[in-house]
Design an enzyme around this catalytic site. Structure first.
Site, PDB file in Angstrom:
ATOM      1  NE  ARG A   1      10.852 -54.914 -22.108  1.00  0.00           N
ATOM      2  CZ  ARG A   1      10.640 -56.235 -22.170  1.00  0.00           C
ATOM      3  NH1 ARG A   1      10.100 -56.874 -21.153  1.00  0.00           N
ATOM      4  NH2 ARG A   1      10.977 -56.916 -23.250  1.00  0.00           N
TER       5      ARG A   1
ATOM      6  CE1 TYR B   1      -0.845 -33.152 -13.497  1.00  0.00           C
ATOM      7  CE2 TYR B   1      -0.686 -35.512 -13.858  1.00  0.00           C
ATOM      8  CZ  TYR B   1      -0.428 -34.220 -14.264  1.00  0.00           C
ATOM      9  OH  TYR B   1       0.231 -33.990 -15.435  1.00  0.00           O
TER      10      TYR B   1
ATOM     11  CG  ASP C   1       0.203 -39.061  -6.551  1.00  0.00           C
ATOM     12  OD1 ASP C   1       1.267 -38.662  -6.054  1.00  0.00           O
ATOM     13  OD2 ASP C   1      -0.123 -38.847  -7.737  1.00  0.00           O
TER      14      ASP C   1
ATOM     15  CE  LYS D   1       5.358 -32.516 -11.270  1.00  0.00           C
ATOM     16  NZ  LYS D   1       4.872 -33.722 -11.870  1.00  0.00           N
TER      17      LYS D   1
HETATM   18  C1  LIG Z   1       0.337 -35.465  -7.880  1.00  0.00           C
HETATM   19  C2  LIG Z   1       0.863 -35.869  -9.216  1.00  0.00           C
HETATM   20  N1  LIG Z   1       0.840 -37.173  -9.571  1.00  0.00           N
HETATM   21  C3  LIG Z   1       1.293 -37.571 -10.776  1.00  0.00           C
HETATM   22  C4  LIG Z   1       1.802 -36.676 -11.701  1.00  0.00           C
HETATM   23  C5  LIG Z   1       2.311 -37.161 -13.028  1.00  0.00           C
HETATM   24  O1  LIG Z   1       3.713 -37.231 -13.027  1.00  0.00           O
HETATM   25  P1  LIG Z   1       4.659 -37.047 -14.301  1.00  0.00           P
HETATM   26  O2  LIG Z   1       4.455 -35.656 -14.815  1.00  0.00           O
HETATM   27  O3  LIG Z   1       6.022 -37.312 -13.762  1.00  0.00           O
HETATM   28  O4  LIG Z   1       4.235 -38.063 -15.312  1.00  0.00           O
HETATM   29  C6  LIG Z   1       1.858 -35.326 -11.374  1.00  0.00           C
HETATM   30  C7  LIG Z   1       2.389 -34.353 -12.355  1.00  0.00           C
HETATM   31  O5  LIG Z   1       2.253 -33.173 -12.248  1.00  0.00           O
HETATM   32  C8  LIG Z   1       1.381 -34.912 -10.104  1.00  0.00           C
HETATM   33  O6  LIG Z   1       1.398 -33.616  -9.745  1.00  0.00           O
END
Ligand SMILES: Cc1ncc(COP(=O)(O)O)c(C=O)c1O
Length: 394
Positions: free
Chosen positions: A51, A103, A175, A200
């Site tokens: 961990r 998101y 992000d 992604k």
């Molecule tokens: C821009 C963005 N940030 C964060 C996330 C969250 O990621 P995860 O689905 O891997 O938890 C997503 C998911 O679609 C996203 O599109």
């Protein structure tokens, strides 16, 4: 040659290929062990418990830090786990400024989880410096930016906004899921922390759920290391391997994603069933110039509005090559209906104010042949128009 002197394509292709000194294996092995022997009392090999630190994950984390021009990387079990780990920097009484269009899962985390720990947020257009200034409070601790945003592709001037944040002692969290370090490196533009849904583009094959955090500076890096280990939001060794495998081809994939998305966005712009296309690669997009300035390319995802909300259901039913599914950034093309899927947790009035309405479709363009994608989309749009209007499409 030292890695930091290599171009990003070379660094990506070589992730994990030179670090295994015992066998010389060209891909780094999966260390499944959770515990590591201590040579003596008070001695460590550098690995004690997985961990805290795992050899496979450590190679990925070092690569992520290097690619994003940061000081430390942290691999997490999902993008949300990464975002939650960063949000654990904040507590009772703290306030965040957050991108208006973002998101839905991040919005849900702030409003339904973080709020229970006494953290509040104001949602603003992060390009509007006056609005930012007005939303800043004495207890504001950070600004959270998505650029471009998911799903409306709003672009924030990172240099300007991170500079503003720094001036006021706020942490800038960006992000970078949609562009990846191949096209945009927020830390070089002034950000303190970068987060990713590595599920992604970085993973790229719709087969691994993962998140990454990259930090700049010793203090933030130490704080996030503490939280990552304390919360335990870590990525497994096998998923760390899987993610590195995907990242090796990131450059090739991003180039094809961008080419396909640009070609299809231009096609849709002229389509009689389509009202508007939201893609910063198009010169008429309000974020075009900033995007050109701060990124070396465009993401493979864009949104578009069909002329009539009644087209949505038949379009999603008629697409064949493109899957109606809820993710983005993989080699396979996926189409999403944000109002009822990814952004369903955002209240209607906020969604409609930013434009995530019942005519908006989000298209994550894969790496298939662009002509096949256009044919599939065109046929679905024509079929939808024919069903709704009782006539021919285009
Ligand atoms: C821009 C963005 N940030 C964060 C996330 C969250 O990621 P995860 O689905 O891997 O938890 C997503 C998911 O679609 C996203 O599109």
């Amino acid at each position: 040659m030292e890695k930091k002197h290599l171009r990003i394509e070379s660094r990506l292709a070589q992730i994990g290929s030179v670090e295994e000194p015992v066998t010389g294996a060209v891909t780094f092995p999966i260390y499944q062990a959770t515990a590591f022997r201590h040579p003596r009392l008070s001695q460590s090999t550098g690995f004690d418990y997985s961990r805290t630190k795992n050899p496979t994950r450590a190679v990925l984390e070092e690569a992520a830090a290097g690619l994003e021009a940061g000081d430390a990387g942290f691999a997490c079990s999902s993008g949300m786990a990464a975002i939650q780990t960063v949000f654990a920097l904040f507590g009772q009484g703290d306030h965040l400024i957050v991108s208006l269009d973002l998101y839905g899962g991040t919005y849900r985390l702030i409003e339904r989880v973080l709020s229970r720990f006494g953290v509040s947020a104001t949602y603003v257009d992060t390009n509007d410096l006056d609005a930012l200034e007005q939303s800043r409070k004495p207890n504001t601790k950070a600004i959270v930016i998505e650029t471009p945003t998911n799903p409306l592709m709003m672009v924030t001037d990172l240099e300007a906004v991170c500079g503003w944040a720094r001036h006021h002692g706020l942490i800038s969290i960006v992000d970078n899921t949609l562009l990846t370090p191949f096209f945009q490196r927020p830390i070089e533009l002034g950000a303190d922390i970068v987060v990713h849904s590595a599920t992604k583009y970085l993973g790229g094959h719709n087969d691994v759920l993962a998140g990454l955090i990259v930090t700049k500076g010793k203090e933030l890096s130490e704080k996030i290391a503490f939280l990552h280990n304390s919360i335990g939001s870590v990525l497994s060794p096998s998923d760390s391997y899987q993610l590195m495998r995907g990242m090796k081809t990131l450059a090739l994939r991003m180039e094809r994603h961008e080419y396909n998305a640009t070609t299809i966005a231009l096609f849709l712009k002229e389509h009689s069933a389509v009202d508007e296309v939201f893609y910063p690669a198009l010169p008429e997009h309000p974020g075009y110039e900033i995007q050109q300035k701060q990124s070396s390319g465009n993401t493979g995802i864009f949104s578009f509005k069909v002329k009539d909300a009644r087209y949505v259901e038949p379009v999603l039913r008629h697409i064949k090559l493109i899957a109606f599914a809820e993710s983005l950034g993989g080699v396979e093309s996926l189409m999403t209906y944000p109002a009822v899927q990814t952004h369903a947790d955002i209240p209607l009035e906020i969604r409609e104010a930013v434009g995530v309405d019942d005519r908006l479709l989000r298209f994550s363009v894969g790496i298939e042949h662009v002509d096949d994608l256009i044919a599939d989309l065109d046929a679905a749009l024509k079929a939808a128009v024919a069903e709704v209007e009782g006539g021919a499409g285009r």
